[in-house]
Design an enzyme around this catalytic site. Structure first.
Site, PDB file in Angstrom:
ATOM      1  N   HIS A  66     -36.743 -23.961  27.513  1.00  0.00           N
ATOM      2  CA  HIS A  66     -37.940 -23.587  26.770  1.00  0.00           C
ATOM      3  C   HIS A  66     -37.671 -22.383  25.879  1.00  0.00           C
ATOM      4  O   HIS A  66     -36.901 -21.474  26.230  1.00  0.00           O
ATOM      5  CB  HIS A  66     -39.105 -23.283  27.723  1.00  0.00           C
ATOM      6  N   ASP A  68     -40.352 -20.594  24.627  1.00  0.00           N
ATOM      7  CA  ASP A  68     -41.441 -19.635  24.772  1.00  0.00           C
ATOM      8  C   ASP A  68     -41.109 -18.593  25.831  1.00  0.00           C
ATOM      9  O   ASP A  68     -40.338 -18.841  26.756  1.00  0.00           O
ATOM     10  CB  ASP A  68     -42.758 -20.342  25.097  1.00  0.00           C
ATOM     11  N   ASP A  99     -34.667 -15.432  30.578  1.00  0.00           N
ATOM     12  CA  ASP A  99     -35.631 -16.521  30.791  1.00  0.00           C
ATOM     13  C   ASP A  99     -36.257 -16.957  29.485  1.00  0.00           C
ATOM     14  O   ASP A  99     -37.328 -16.517  29.131  1.00  0.00           O
ATOM     15  CB  ASP A  99     -36.707 -16.029  31.773  1.00  0.00           C
ATOM     16  N   GLU A 133     -43.530 -23.818  28.514  1.00  0.00           N
ATOM     17  CA  GLU A 133     -43.158 -23.757  29.923  1.00  0.00           C
ATOM     18  C   GLU A 133     -43.827 -22.581  30.620  1.00  0.00           C
ATOM     19  O   GLU A 133     -44.218 -22.683  31.788  1.00  0.00           O
ATOM     20  CB  GLU A 133     -41.635 -23.640  30.054  1.00  0.00           C
ATOM     21  N   GLU A 134     -43.975 -21.479  29.907  1.00  0.00           N
ATOM     22  CA  GLU A 134     -44.557 -20.279  30.500  1.00  0.00           C
ATOM     23  C   GLU A 134     -46.087 -20.291  30.469  1.00  0.00           C
ATOM     24  O   GLU A 134     -46.718 -19.427  31.057  1.00  0.00           O
ATOM     25  CB  GLU A 134     -44.055 -19.031  29.762  1.00  0.00           C
ATOM     26  N   GLU A 162     -32.873 -22.755  33.635  1.00  0.00           N
ATOM     27  CA  GLU A 162     -33.669 -21.661  34.180  1.00  0.00           C
ATOM     28  C   GLU A 162     -32.783 -20.662  34.939  1.00  0.00           C
ATOM     29  O   GLU A 162     -31.794 -21.056  35.571  1.00  0.00           O
ATOM     30  CB  GLU A 162     -34.726 -22.201  35.152  1.00  0.00           C
ATOM     31  N   HIS A 348     -39.410 -11.617  33.408  1.00  0.00           N
ATOM     32  CA  HIS A 348     -40.825 -11.240  33.341  1.00  0.00           C
ATOM     33  C   HIS A 348     -41.035  -9.740  33.558  1.00  0.00           C
ATOM     34  O   HIS A 348     -42.162  -9.304  33.780  1.00  0.00           O
ATOM     35  CB  HIS A 348     -41.667 -12.039  34.346  1.00  0.00           C
TER      36      HIS A 348
END
Length: 376
Positions: A66, A68, A99, A133-134, A162, A348
């Protein structure tokens, strides 16, 4: 500067906060088309998706990821601006570095090298990339898989980039994920003065025994590949803010992470029966994020473990921990799904980062997987 690092920096510089792709997929598509991939942009709602395939026929190995990222939070608290890729002491800093823009860069450059060396390789090599995805994960991989199934496209193996490693690069390969089931529970009461409880109905008092029972409940033993089912309360809200008012409602949000020993229907039934037994007047709303999935140990997992061990010196464990991933949308079609990427320790968080050396090794590992599955 290496090709992987250069591409990772270009991706990080694009502020692709979910679901905004911010041009990342245009960059990736341009590179893939130059390498001979047939590319298709699939936009659903506000979400950009990219499906790309190289090769004419045969079994299909797809890499998934992903573009995003989650919001950076207070940018002034970052040591370096989150969307200004920064190199320092062998680390690449920026939102999405781990990520998973670093992983995307590694898999794309590995694919370029593979098709350059094997332009007429047996089988097919694909990419499934989303910008959702997020976020809600409704118009991303889930919709792409629906489209592929409708047209009769079958992915045989999928490797998701991931960040899978826990304490050391190379220590973990995910071969499944737990299911995730969330709920919002509103318990209804009657507002009143705390000095006159007989005129009110305190929803906090009514809810407390039921919630304590849910928290203390032992749901299952798990399985050989999955830990036991867990229950966690994430939010609890009640009251007007005044100290002398009994509230008229209590609002709770909770989540189950569950193994195949349970399914979402059984969990819902257990909770419904418990709330009924406690006599709660309530409204309950469920949201399922995906059922658990597992790819049994076999040739696919072994060759990934072999490639990781060759390039890191570590034999990775197969694991099903962590949160959800888009593998939950791919595995139900019969695809063998595995996940391997960088360390997850900074994802994150402020000052998210990835080791440049690890990214280079990651590219070599991805390349080795392509070679094993599509040429041996």
């Amino acid at each position: 500067m290496s090709a992987i690092l250069e591409l990772a920096q270009a991706l990080i510089a694009r502020a692709s906060i979910t679901p905004d792709d911010a041009g990342c997929q245009r960059l990736l598509r341009r590179r893939l088309e130059q390498a001979g991939f047939r590319c298709e942009a699939l936009r659903f709602g506000a979400v950009d998706n990219l499906w790309a395939v190289h090769g004419a026929s045969g079994s299909l190995l797809a890499f998934a990821g992903h573009t995003d990222v989650v919001p950076p939070g207070p940018e002034q608290q970052w040591t370096h601006p989150p969307f200004t890729p920064t190199l320092l002491d062998g680390m690449l800093y920026g939102r999405g570095a781990a990520d998973m823009k670093g992983g995307l860069a590694a898999m794309l450059v590995a694919a370029e090298r593979f098709v350059s060396a094997h332009p007429d390789h047996p089988g097919r090599l694909g990419f499934l990339i989303t910008s959702d995805e997020e976020g809600p994960a409704v118009d991303g991989t889930a919709r792409v898989m629906q489209s592929l199934v409708q047209r009769g496209e079958k992915i045989d193996w999928c490797l998701i980039g991931e960040p899978s490693c826990q304490t050391q690069f190379g220590d973990t390969v995910r071969h499944g994920r737990r299911g995730s089931l969330s709920a919002e529970l509103l318990v209804h009461g009657i507002q009143g003065h705390v000095a006159y409880p007989q005129r009110a109905d305190n929803p906090i008092h009514r809810l407390a025994p039921a919630l304590a029972e849910l928290c203390a409940m032992h749901w299952d033993q798990g399985t050989a590949d999955f830990p036991a089912t867990s229950f966690q309360v994430s939010n609890f809200n009640a009251g007007t803010g005044a100290g002398n008012v009994i509230p008229d409602a209590a609002h709770v949000r909770f989540n189950f992470r569950y193994s195949p020993a349970f399914d979402s229907t059984a969990l819902r039934q257990h909770v419904a029966e418990l709330l009924q037994r406690h006599g709660l007047r309530h409204t309950l709303t469920w949201q399922s994020s995906g059922e658990p999935f597992l790819t049994p140990a076999g040739r696919f997992s072994a060759l990934i473990q072999d490639a990781v061990e060759k390039h890191t010196g570590i034999r990775p464990q197969l694991d099903t921990g962590g949160g959800t991933s888009d593998g939950r949308f791919i595995a139900p079609t019969g695809t063998e799904v595995m996940e391997f990427g960088p360390l997850s320790t900074s994802i994150h968080q402020l000052d998210e980062c990835v080791s440049v050396e690890d990214l280079e090794k990651l590219g070599e590992i991805y390349l080795a997987v392509m070679q094993k599955l599509l040429t041996d």
